[in-house]
Design a protein around this motif. Structure first.
Motif, short mmCIF file in Angstrom:
data_model
loop_
_atom_site.label_atom_id
_atom_site.label_comp_id
_atom_site.label_asym_id
_atom_site.label_seq_id
_atom_site.Cartn_x
_atom_site.Cartn_y
_atom_site.Cartn_z
N GLY A 179 0.78 -1.23 0.00
CA GLY A 179 0.00 0.00 0.00
C GLY A 179 0.81 1.27 0.00
O GLY A 179 0.24 2.36 -0.06
N ASN A 214 -0.97 4.66 -1.26
CA ASN A 214 -2.19 4.42 -2.03
C ASN A 214 -3.31 4.19 -1.04
O ASN A 214 -3.41 3.11 -0.45
N SER A 244 -5.64 0.98 -1.15
CA SER A 244 -5.07 -0.35 -0.94
C SER A 244 -4.78 -0.63 0.54
O SER A 244 -4.36 -1.73 0.89
N SER A 266 -12.65 -4.41 -1.66
CA SER A 266 -11.80 -3.34 -2.19
C SER A 266 -12.68 -2.18 -2.66
O SER A 266 -13.83 -2.37 -3.07
N TYR A 290 -12.58 2.02 -4.50
CA TYR A 290 -11.84 3.07 -5.17
C TYR A 290 -12.79 4.22 -5.49
O TYR A 290 -14.01 4.06 -5.49
#
Length: 352
Positions: free
Chosen positions: A217, A228, A231, A237, A239
């Protein structure tokens, strides 16, 4: 005469036998055909596709969305889609690796204690790690500045374990959605010029922290830590497009840029203060595929709205089937679920 009478008797008996045999055969055929008929006339079975290919729309307000018991985002408001990772699959709440979350708009808060846990117990927690993190503090900008700051303290392996404190500037890089922490000052052995001294001998943070395993990450480039943020969290997950980050109350306020406008229908409980609402698409809970394939419509609300709704996806079923839960089926086939906070449910379970 006797022979004629005997012949007639034989013919009559044969005829009766044939007629009886024919009736027996016909009756058996009728019984056989009747056995194949259902007692009630049934409609033909309908083949239902497991997935309609629709994504699940999600809206949250005032929710502690937990990824683990120690890692969570304090969500003020958020709009997103849950997307299966594989085609022709559904969003399975019992398999957190089966889908991911795409955030379209919203605002969330991440406390520094959670960042410390991620950095200390996960990212740098591996055999022969060169860094032992002891504390992580997020500092608001100095007067006249907009730059957020971070303070890291711990020990670094520099031939021997050396205590250090690092002060850095933290900012969002929109080009790659990374959070960059640039070291401005590093103290070791009470020397505020440690960073400059390391530079004189050709050393920086990147060289001190090598080798840092991939896939954790973050990476270190010179004296800059590049994180990031998406991550850092366990499955599912997620985003999105970050618009800004701001340090406040020893945490980071993450604001997501609106990239899509979502049209949500009226919720089962329109006056709920704390909720998680799922609409459209296919959702699986335990043995229930929710709700009329391709048309999920369920709102989970806090049974105690006086505080934030504490929701842990991995443990949702234990809370859902525990005390304090009420499920209401609406006339439009939507479902309203009133349930306890995860932390309250755990405390109650430990008392029993």
């Amino acid at each position: 005469m006797r022979k004629l009478a005997l012949g007639l008797i034989i013919i009559i008996l044969s005829t009766v036998s044939v007629i009886y045999g024919i009736h027996f055969y016909i009756d058996n055929m009728r019984l056989s055909q009747m056995e194949k008929l259902p007692l009630y006339e049934l409609e033909p079975a309908k083949v239902v596709s497991l997935s309609t290919g629709k994504n699940v729309s999600m809206s949250l307000k005032n929710v502690n969305f937990r990824f683990t018991p120690k890692i969570y985002l304090n969500i003020h408001s958020l709009e997103a889609e849950l997307r299966p990772k594989e085609p022709a699959r559904i969003v399975n709440f019992d398999d957190l690796n089966s889908f991911h979350i795409e955030i379209f708009a919203g605002e969330a808060f991440l406390h520094s204690s959670i960042m410390k846990h991620i950095f200390k117990d996960i990212i740098f927690n591996y055999p022969n790690s060169p860094l032992k993190l002891e504390s992580l503090e997020l500092l608001e900008p100095l007067p006249g500045s907009e730059a957020s700051r971070v303070k890291l303290s711990g020990e670094v392996n520099f031939m021997f374990w050396l205590k250090f404190t690092m002060y850095g500037i933290m900012e969002l890089n929109k080009s790659d959605m990374s959070i960059r922490i640039k070291a401005e000052r590093m103290d070791a052995l009470y020397n505020p010029y440690t960073k400059q001294l390391l530079g004189l001998v050709g050393l920086d943070m990147e060289k001190l922290l090598k080798p840092l395993p991939p896939g954790r990450g973050l990476v270190v480039n010179g004296n800059t830590i590049i994180v990031n943020p998406f991550s850092l969290f366990p499955p599912p997950s997620m985003y999105g497009k970050l618009e800004s980050l701001k340090v406040k109350n020893n945490g980071i306020v993450l604001k997501f840029e609106r990239v899509k406008t979502m049209n949500f229908p009226s919720m089962p409980s329109s006056n709920a203060k704390n909720y998680l609402f799922l609409f459209n698409g296919d959702v699986k809970f335990g043995q229930l595929v929710m709700n009329m394939i391709g048309n999920a419509n369920m709102e989970m609300v806090d049974s105690d709205p006086s505080d934030i709704f504490d929701f842990y996806l991995k443990e949702y079923f234990n809370v859902l089937t525990g005390p304090g839960t009420r499920v209401i089926m609406q006339s439009n086939k939507s479902i309203l679920v009133e349930m306890m906070d995860y932390d309250d449910s755990m405390r109650l379970r430990n008392k029993l």
